[in-house]
Design an enzyme around this catalytic site. Structure first.
Site, mmCIF file in Angstrom:
data_model
loop_
_atom_site.group_PDB
_atom_site.id
_atom_site.type_symbol
_atom_site.label_atom_id
_atom_site.label_comp_id
_atom_site.label_asym_id
_atom_site.label_seq_id
_atom_site.Cartn_x
_atom_site.Cartn_y
_atom_site.Cartn_z
ATOM 1 N N GLU A 89 0.817 -1.210 0.000
ATOM 2 C CA GLU A 89 0.000 0.000 0.000
ATOM 3 C C GLU A 89 0.850 1.259 0.000
ATOM 4 O O GLU A 89 0.369 2.334 -0.361
ATOM 5 C CB GLU A 89 -0.942 0.012 1.202
ATOM 6 N N HIS A 100 -5.100 -2.768 -2.036
ATOM 7 C CA HIS A 100 -5.480 -2.060 -0.814
ATOM 8 C C HIS A 100 -6.558 -1.039 -1.176
ATOM 9 O O HIS A 100 -6.528 -0.436 -2.248
ATOM 10 C CB HIS A 100 -4.234 -1.355 -0.259
ATOM 11 N N GLU A 103 -11.222 -5.163 -0.054
ATOM 12 C CA GLU A 103 -11.084 -4.541 1.260
ATOM 13 C C GLU A 103 -12.199 -3.515 1.424
ATOM 14 O O GLU A 103 -12.283 -2.544 0.670
ATOM 15 C CB GLU A 103 -9.722 -3.865 1.405
#
Length: 388
Positions: A254, A304, A337
């Site tokens: 990320e 992410h 996510e």
């Protein structure tokens, strides 16, 4: 063919109702983001986002867009996404290559793909080559800490709420000391049972030496992946954790940017799971480059996601295009996510909220990103608006 006529940047900032913290120092009292609006000379508008991770202010990416990228883009053909991406990256290379500058390019690129889809009447995932799936398994991100709360009891209670909401996987924030981290994961595991997938995210709280203990203990507890156990600069340290041979996957990315940044991670196989953020690592174009690297090396790609509804919807489109790794009956399917923490302008920003049906999030089929942005919300949370 329509041309780019105007680019507006919005630096968003909103106080969170319940301040929280994670492994890195400081309390998160506000959420920030940079949203870009690209208007064509035929009136069509596309939106993109530059992720503001952690304590990052939105003004950094906004300044890059206003001062460096907008002069390059006005009057250009919005369909030339690869050309414009490379020109933007090269224009900022001497002072960019990572961080908020690549985030600014990401916002531009996402907005251009949104426009490309509107012009051609197709969803972004179709333009990227097609969708391997029509729905995504989400995992709940949360488990942030607050002052005056009893842990790990509060974590177990939160895990139960995620199960009740339909999640079959969740990611727990750790990085508060090895003993505390193990107690946290144990409490969540006891609350949800053995069939729920648990990931752990340390937000680079440790060095490689101390992380080895964490890897051994979490591996024995059946954790699916350990995310960012050590600093993102320490590629060799990550490789040493992978070389320990845990069944648990090691994940990171990320805080990495563009194909150039991910190249040493891929070539050394320093992680099992690469996690670029679409709104930070290069938008659709840049993350497509990273996907090619990952698939070539046989690595799992699981982006992410932590931004506004714009970044979330962009990620849904992109995740649909990632093949199982490997393509087989047992290949790893990417998970979405789905941040459950306080984010005042995520749920309010677009009219079309992601639909979760039977525990899965549906992939939209509307042209472009398929979103209708509420301009009133953009203006309400904007510290600064610049249009050129």
């Amino acid at each position: 063919m329509p041309k780019i006529a105007n680019i507006t940047t919005y630096s968003l900032r909103a106080q969170v109702p319940n301040p929280f913290f994670f492994a890195q120092p400081g309390i998160v009292t506000h959420r920030s983001s940079t949203v870009v609006e690209i208007e064509l000379d035929d009136g069509r508008v596309g939106y993109g986002e530059a992720l503001c991770n952690g304590h990052q202010p939105g003004e950094i990416a906004a300044a890059t867009i206003e001062s460096s990228l907008t002069p390059l883009l006005i009057g250009r053909d919005p369909l030339q996404t690869e050309v414009l991406f490379e020109e933007c990256y090269n224009r900022t290379k001497d002072f960019g290559m990572k961080g908020a500058v690549v985030g600014a390019i990401s916002a531009i690129d996402i907005a251009l793909w949104d426009l490309k889809g509107q012009i051609l009447g197709l969803p972004v995932h179709t333009l990227l080559g097609g969708a391997f799936r029509t729905s995504l398994a989400p995992y709940a991100t949360g488990f942030y800490r607050a002052e005056g709360v009893q842990y790990p009891q509060a974590l177990a209670e939160e895990a139960t709420r995620h199960i009740e909401a339909g999640f079959q996987a969740m990611k727990v924030k750790i990085g508060f000391g090895i003993k505390s981290d193990l107690a946290s994961i144990a409490a969540v595991r006891e609350a949800v049972g053995e069939d729920i997938k648990i990931m752990a995210d340390a937000n680079h709280a440790y060095n490689a030496g101390s992380a080895r203990t964490l890897v051994r203990e979490l591996d024995a507890m059946g954790v699916h992946w350990l995310e960012e156990p050590i600093s993102p600069e320490d590629v060799a340290g990550y490789k040493s954790l992978v070389d320990m041979g845990p069944s648990m996957l090691i994940a990171a990315g990320e805080n990495e940017f563009s194909r150039h940044g991910f190249w040493p991670w891929v070539t050394s196989r320093a992680v099992d799971v690469l996690q670029p953020d679409l709104a930070a690592a290069g938008g659709f174009t840049g993350t497509q480059h990273i996907k090619t690297l990952a698939l070539t090396a046989g690595l799992t790609l699981n982006p992410h996601v932590w931004g506004t509804a714009i970044g979330l919807m962009a990620a849904i489109h992109f995740l649909a295009t990632i093949p199982p790794v490997p393509i087989s009956r047992s290949g790893h399917e990417p998970m979405l996510e789905y941040d459950q923490s306080s984010h005042p302008f995520r749920r309010e920003l677009i009219a079309e909220q992601p639909q979760m049906i039977d525990g899965r999030v549906q992939v939209p089929n509307r042209p472009g990103l398929g979103i209708t942005v509420n301009k009133d919300i953009l203006l309400r949370y904007s510290d600064r608006v610049t249009s050129k």
